[in-house]
Design a protein around this motif. Structure first.
Motif, short mmCIF file in Angstrom:
data_model
loop_
_atom_site.label_atom_id
_atom_site.label_comp_id
_atom_site.label_asym_id
_atom_site.label_seq_id
_atom_site.Cartn_x
_atom_site.Cartn_y
_atom_site.Cartn_z
N SER A 91 0.85 -1.18 0.00
CA SER A 91 0.00 0.00 0.00
C SER A 91 0.89 1.24 0.00
O SER A 91 2.10 1.16 0.28
N CYS A 92 0.27 2.36 -0.35
CA CYS A 92 1.03 3.60 -0.40
C CYS A 92 0.14 4.77 -0.01
O CYS A 92 -1.09 4.66 -0.03
N VAL A 180 3.99 7.59 -1.51
CA VAL A 180 5.04 7.15 -0.59
C VAL A 180 4.77 5.74 -0.08
O VAL A 180 3.63 5.37 0.18
N GLU A 181 5.84 4.96 0.00
CA GLU A 181 5.82 3.63 0.62
C GLU A 181 7.19 3.45 1.23
O GLU A 181 7.92 4.43 1.39
N SER A 205 -3.74 3.54 0.02
CA SER A 205 -4.48 3.29 1.27
C SER A 205 -4.80 4.57 2.03
O SER A 205 -5.64 4.59 2.91
N ASP A 206 -4.08 5.65 1.69
CA ASP A 206 -4.35 6.93 2.33
C ASP A 206 -3.81 8.03 1.45
O ASP A 206 -3.03 7.78 0.54
N1 HPA Z 1 3.82 6.60 4.45
C1 HPA Z 1 4.68 5.59 4.24
N2 HPA Z 1 4.30 4.41 3.80
C2 HPA Z 1 2.99 4.22 3.56
C3 HPA Z 1 2.05 5.22 3.75
C4 HPA Z 1 2.49 6.48 4.22
O1 HPA Z 1 1.69 7.41 4.42
N3 HPA Z 1 0.82 4.72 3.44
C5 HPA Z 1 1.03 3.44 3.05
N4 HPA Z 1 2.33 3.13 3.12
#
Ligand code: HPA
Length: 235
Positions: A91-92, A180-181, A205-206
């Motif tokens: 997810s990122c 970002v991940e 995911s956000d």
């Molecule tokens: N930051 C870093 N890694 C992540 C994020 C984040 O907001 N969301 C999902 N992986």
């Protein structure tokens, strides 16, 4: 033959390994998508499984969070278990409003301020790249399944909780990062030095732009879309 962090014997791990961060996600994938499953690792509860998907053999194993963790597991899989392809499925957090929650993003580069590459190989590098061949296959499968995939650079960060001295917008604008991940930069580097292939498929995911919330049901649907693409790479 086992390694310090993986207890499998030779031949137990497929040529292609899908790597979610969470080992329980690996268990979920094995339970819900694969047949003829064997567990090849439970060292540190970082579960790894091999099974078949539509008759083709594929493995799935947790990577843990962050570059030191995926760095260890991907190195051992590539170097000691003859793994050819690792596809991270994660997810990122979106850095741009063009990316909506649950969108699928395929990394075509990973930018990082991390010292991982410098420490690992002495090279002063801040961008690493996935396999063009794997990315091409992922896009083909996505097209067949009619799933929209955005491609772009991701920011691989060493830090999840940052003080506000550096706004994400600066990283986005200076390095062209869409999201970002925390793992791709190291994974892509390990693949390169060991002459193997890596790719990274992410669901949003956000969002750092809108701070929108996600629902568990939609997260699961988004995860399913990403899994359908990734499992299409079983050989
Ligand atoms: N930051 C870093 N890694 C992540 C994020 C984040 O907001 N969301 C999902 N992986």
């Amino acid at each position: 033959m086992s390694t310090p962090h993986i207890g499998a014997v030779e031949g137990q791990i497929a040529k292609t390994v899908l790597m979610p961060g969470d080992p329980l996600r690996a268990q979920y994938i094995a339970d819900n998508y694969l047949e003829n499953v064997t567990k090849f690792n439970d060292v540190r509860n970082m579960y790894g499984f091999t099974g078949t998907y539509k008759g083709k053999t594929i493995s799935v194993m947790g990577s843990g969070m962050g570059m030191p963790s995926i760095g260890i597991y991907s190195y051992e899989l590539f170097k000691f278990y003859d793994v050819e392809n690792i596809i991270r499925i994660g997810s990122c957090g979106a850095y741009t409003k063009e990316l909506e929650l649950y969108d699928v993003l395929l990394a075509d580069a990973a930018w990082s301020e991390s010292s991982y590459v410098k420490t690992q190989s002495g090279k002063d590098v801040s961008i690493t790249y996935p396999s063009e061949v794997l990315n091409g296959r992922i896009l083909e499968v996505a097209k067949e399944l009619n799933i929209h995939v955005t491609t772009g650079t991701v920011h691989s960060s060493d830090v999840f909780y940052r003080e506000n001295f550096l706004e994400y917008k600066e990283i986005r604008d200076q390095h062209n990062c869409l999201a970002v991940e925390m793992e791709s930069f190291a994974l892509f580097h390990n693949a390169k030095i060991l002459n193997k292939n890596a790719a990274c498929l992410l669901t949003v995911s956000d969002s750092l732009v809108t701070a929108e919330a996600t629902s568990a049901e939609e997260r699961q649907n988004a995860f399913t879309r990403m899994m359908d693409i990734a499992l299409g790479l079983a050989e």
